[in-house]
Design a protein around this motif. Sequence first.
Motif, PDB file in Angstrom:
ATOM      1  N   GLY A 255       0.785  -1.225   0.000  1.00  0.00           N
ATOM      2  CA  GLY A 255       0.000   0.000   0.000  1.00  0.00           C
ATOM      3  C   GLY A 255       0.818   1.276   0.000  1.00  0.00           C
ATOM      4  N   LEU A 256       0.148   2.340   0.354  1.00  0.00           N
ATOM      5  CA  LEU A 256       0.706   3.688   0.363  1.00  0.00           C
ATOM      6  C   LEU A 256       0.644   4.221   1.788  1.00  0.00           C
ATOM      7  CD1 LEU A 256       1.578   6.329  -1.189  1.00  0.00           C
ATOM      8  CD2 LEU A 256      -0.860   6.827  -1.336  1.00  0.00           C
ATOM      9  N   ARG A 257       1.699   4.900   2.192  1.00  0.00           N
ATOM     10  CA  ARG A 257       1.763   5.450   3.541  1.00  0.00           C
ATOM     11  C   ARG A 257       2.352   6.855   3.438  1.00  0.00           C
ATOM     12  NH1 ARG A 257       5.890   2.028   6.174  1.00  0.00           N
ATOM     13  NH2 ARG A 257       7.387   3.640   5.650  1.00  0.00           N
ATOM     14  N   ILE A 258       1.849   7.761   4.270  1.00  0.00           N
ATOM     15  CA  ILE A 258       2.401   9.109   4.302  1.00  0.00           C
ATOM     16  C   ILE A 258       3.096   9.290   5.646  1.00  0.00           C
ATOM     17  CG2 ILE A 258       1.969  11.572   4.119  1.00  0.00           C
ATOM     18  CD1 ILE A 258      -0.449  10.894   2.355  1.00  0.00           C
ATOM     19  N   ASP A 259       4.397   9.534   5.575  1.00  0.00           N
ATOM     20  CA  ASP A 259       5.238   9.639   6.759  1.00  0.00           C
ATOM     21  C   ASP A 259       5.677  11.078   6.988  1.00  0.00           C
ATOM     22  OD1 ASP A 259       5.079   6.887   6.615  1.00  0.00           O
ATOM     23  OD2 ASP A 259       7.201   6.573   6.211  1.00  0.00           O
ATOM     24  N   LEU A 260       6.063  11.344   8.209  1.00  0.00           N
ATOM     25  CA  LEU A 260       6.660  12.626   8.564  1.00  0.00           C
ATOM     26  C   LEU A 260       8.049  12.370   9.098  1.00  0.00           C
ATOM     27  CD1 LEU A 260       6.578  15.691   9.157  1.00  0.00           C
ATOM     28  CD2 LEU A 260       5.589  15.112  11.379  1.00  0.00           C
ATOM     29  N   LEU A 261       9.013  13.086   8.556  1.00  0.00           N
ATOM     30  CA  LEU A 261      10.361  13.053   9.102  1.00  0.00           C
ATOM     31  C   LEU A 261      10.621  14.395   9.757  1.00  0.00           C
ATOM     32  CD1 LEU A 261      10.708  10.975   6.446  1.00  0.00           C
ATOM     33  CD2 LEU A 261      12.831  10.749   7.712  1.00  0.00           C
ATOM     34  N   SER A 262      10.772  14.342  11.050  1.00  0.00           N
ATOM     35  CA  SER A 262      11.013  15.525  11.856  1.00  0.00           C
ATOM     36  C   SER A 262      12.522  15.648  12.059  1.00  0.00           C
ATOM     37  CB  SER A 262      10.288  15.352  13.188  1.00  0.00           C
ATOM     38  OG  SER A 262      10.665  16.351  14.090  1.00  0.00           O
ATOM     39  N   VAL A 263      13.089  16.738  11.588  1.00  0.00           N
ATOM     40  CA  VAL A 263      14.528  16.958  11.683  1.00  0.00           C
ATOM     41  C   VAL A 263      14.771  18.177  12.561  1.00  0.00           C
ATOM     42  CG1 VAL A 263      16.657  17.379  10.394  1.00  0.00           C
ATOM     43  CG2 VAL A 263      14.833  16.004   9.355  1.00  0.00           C
ATOM     44  N   VAL A 264      15.540  17.977  13.612  1.00  0.00           N
ATOM     45  CA  VAL A 264      15.882  19.088  14.507  1.00  0.00           C
ATOM     46  C   VAL A 264      17.382  19.303  14.419  1.00  0.00           C
ATOM     47  CG1 VAL A 264      15.874  19.962  16.867  1.00  0.00           C
ATOM     48  CG2 VAL A 264      13.940  18.606  16.030  1.00  0.00           C
ATOM     49  N   HIS A 265      17.741  20.509  13.999  1.00  0.00           N
ATOM     50  CA  HIS A 265      19.147  20.887  13.857  1.00  0.00           C
ATOM     51  C   HIS A 265      19.593  21.486  15.183  1.00  0.00           C
ATOM     52  CE1 HIS A 265      22.642  23.267  12.882  1.00  0.00           C
ATOM     53  NE2 HIS A 265      22.666  22.792  11.653  1.00  0.00           N
ATOM     54  N   GLY A 266      20.504  20.777  15.854  1.00  0.00           N
ATOM     55  CA  GLY A 266      21.018  21.258  17.136  1.00  0.00           C
ATOM     56  C   GLY A 266      22.160  22.233  16.952  1.00  0.00           C
ATOM     57  N   ARG A 267      22.542  22.823  18.034  1.00  0.00           N
ATOM     58  CA  ARG A 267      23.667  23.761  17.988  1.00  0.00           C
ATOM     59  C   ARG A 267      24.988  23.032  17.740  1.00  0.00           C
ATOM     60  NH1 ARG A 267      19.902  26.449  19.821  1.00  0.00           N
ATOM     61  NH2 ARG A 267      19.476  28.054  21.273  1.00  0.00           N
ATOM     62  N   ARG A 268      25.048  21.791  18.194  1.00  0.00           N
ATOM     63  CA  ARG A 268      26.257  20.975  17.991  1.00  0.00           C
ATOM     64  C   ARG A 268      25.847  19.567  17.602  1.00  0.00           C
ATOM     65  NH1 ARG A 268      30.250  22.591  22.968  1.00  0.00           N
ATOM     66  NH2 ARG A 268      30.469  24.755  22.305  1.00  0.00           N
ATOM     67  N   GLY A 269      26.706  18.925  16.854  1.00  0.00           N
ATOM     68  CA  GLY A 269      26.461  17.536  16.484  1.00  0.00           C
ATOM     69  C   GLY A 269      25.491  17.407  15.329  1.00  0.00           C
ATOM     70  N   PRO A 270      25.213  16.155  14.978  1.00  0.00           N
ATOM     71  CA  PRO A 270      24.329  15.905  13.836  1.00  0.00           C
ATOM     72  C   PRO A 270      22.870  16.205  14.161  1.00  0.00           C
ATOM     73  CG  PRO A 270      24.928  13.847  14.907  1.00  0.00           C
ATOM     74  CD  PRO A 270      25.717  14.933  15.586  1.00  0.00           C
ATOM     75  N   ALA A 271      22.101  16.326  13.125  1.00  0.00           N
ATOM     76  CA  ALA A 271      20.661  16.556  13.279  1.00  0.00           C
ATOM     77  C   ALA A 271      20.014  15.329  13.911  1.00  0.00           C
ATOM     78  CB  ALA A 271      20.033  16.822  11.916  1.00  0.00           C
ATOM     79  N   ARG A 272      18.944  15.571  14.645  1.00  0.00           N
ATOM     80  CA  ARG A 272      18.151  14.471  15.207  1.00  0.00           C
ATOM     81  C   ARG A 272      16.960  14.259  14.281  1.00  0.00           C
ATOM     82  NH1 ARG A 272      19.036  17.800  19.318  1.00  0.00           N
ATOM     83  NH2 ARG A 272      16.842  18.368  19.557  1.00  0.00           N
ATOM     84  N   VAL A 273      16.864  13.044  13.750  1.00  0.00           N
ATOM     85  CA  VAL A 273      15.794  12.718  12.813  1.00  0.00           C
ATOM     86  C   VAL A 273      14.843  11.726  13.477  1.00  0.00           C
ATOM     87  CG1 VAL A 273      15.226  11.757  10.543  1.00  0.00           C
ATOM     88  CG2 VAL A 273      17.373  13.034  10.871  1.00  0.00           C
ATOM     89  N   THR A 274      13.560  12.060  13.444  1.00  0.00           N
ATOM     90  CA  THR A 274      12.528  11.167  13.946  1.00  0.00           C
ATOM     91  C   THR A 274      11.622  10.824  12.767  1.00  0.00           C
ATOM     92  OG1 THR A 274      12.582  12.264  16.105  1.00  0.00           O
ATOM     93  CG2 THR A 274      10.665  10.879  15.628  1.00  0.00           C
ATOM     94  N   HIS A 275      11.457   9.531  12.528  1.00  0.00           N
ATOM     95  CA  HIS A 275      10.644   9.066  11.405  1.00  0.00           C
ATOM     96  C   HIS A 275       9.328   8.535  11.953  1.00  0.00           C
ATOM     97  CE1 HIS A 275      10.392   6.193   7.684  1.00  0.00           C
ATOM     98  NE2 HIS A 275       9.374   7.011   7.775  1.00  0.00           N
ATOM     99  N   LEU A 276       8.255   9.254  11.678  1.00  0.00           N
ATOM    100  CA  LEU A 276       6.920   8.874  12.133  1.00  0.00           C
ATOM    101  C   LEU A 276       6.180   8.241  10.961  1.00  0.00           C
ATOM    102  CD1 LEU A 276       6.194  12.175  14.051  1.00  0.00           C
ATOM    103  CD2 LEU A 276       6.887   9.990  15.045  1.00  0.00           C
ATOM    104  N   ARG A 277       6.152   6.910  10.941  1.00  0.00           N
ATOM    105  CA  ARG A 277       5.510   6.181   9.841  1.00  0.00           C
ATOM    106  C   ARG A 277       3.990   6.303   9.956  1.00  0.00           C
ATOM    107  NH1 ARG A 277      10.263   3.694  10.901  1.00  0.00           N
ATOM    108  NH2 ARG A 277      11.383   2.779   9.132  1.00  0.00           N
ATOM    109  N   GLY A 278       3.360   6.603   8.827  1.00  0.00           N
ATOM    110  CA  GLY A 278       1.901   6.716   8.805  1.00  0.00           C
ATOM    111  C   GLY A 278       1.388   7.864   9.657  1.00  0.00           C
ATOM    112  N   ALA A 279       2.201   8.878   9.838  1.00  0.00           N
ATOM    113  CA  ALA A 279       1.846  10.001  10.718  1.00  0.00           C
ATOM    114  C   ALA A 279       0.730  10.867  10.160  1.00  0.00           C
ATOM    115  CB  ALA A 279       3.072  10.869  10.991  1.00  0.00           C
ATOM    116  N   VAL A 280       0.589  10.855   8.855  1.00  0.00           N
ATOM    117  CA  VAL A 280      -0.416  11.685   8.203  1.00  0.00           C
ATOM    118  C   VAL A 280      -1.508  10.766   7.676  1.00  0.00           C
ATOM    119  CG1 VAL A 280      -0.841  13.371   6.386  1.00  0.00           C
ATOM    120  CG2 VAL A 280       1.355  13.363   7.596  1.00  0.00           C
ATOM    121  N   ALA A 281      -2.702  10.956   8.169  1.00  0.00           N
ATOM    122  CA  ALA A 281      -3.828  10.079   7.751  1.00  0.00           C
ATOM    123  C   ALA A 281      -4.550  10.655   6.563  1.00  0.00           C
ATOM    124  CB  ALA A 281      -4.798   9.920   8.906  1.00  0.00           C
TER     125      ALA A 281
END
Length: 127
Positions: free
Chosen positions: A101-127
């Motif tokens: 099937g088809l799924r709509i996901d949200l990838l939340s990217v937070v750019h911190g002051r130091r270090g790599p970005a924090r990525v959160t993958h919310l599968r099926g977050a958008v209905a």
Amino acid sequence: MTARTQALGAYGERAAVRHLEDSGLRILARNWRCRAGELDIVALDPLPDGAVLAVCEVKTRTEGGPQSPSEAIDETKASRLASLAERWLTEEWSGSPPPGGLRIDLLSVVHGRRGPARVTHLRGAVA
């Protein structure tokens, strides 16, 4: 949109693509555009029960900002993403989704002051 905002968005999309690829998804399209709008990332998620077509919206924010990335998806945006996903299926795929099937996901990217970005993958977050 300012140059700084564009750069932050591009950084977030690169981080999201790396995250998706590291998670085993295969990127099919980036920044796909049509008259109705744009899809950030379209990927194939090879799940055991059948591959899923994942349309991924990427939202990038700077750490400590006033709004979390996931708060940026309202009903109007969700409806537009669903419509664009159907259009992508028709124009770029066989017209029907893969077995999973088809799924709509949200990838939340937070750019911190130091270090790599924090990525959160919310599968099926958008209905």
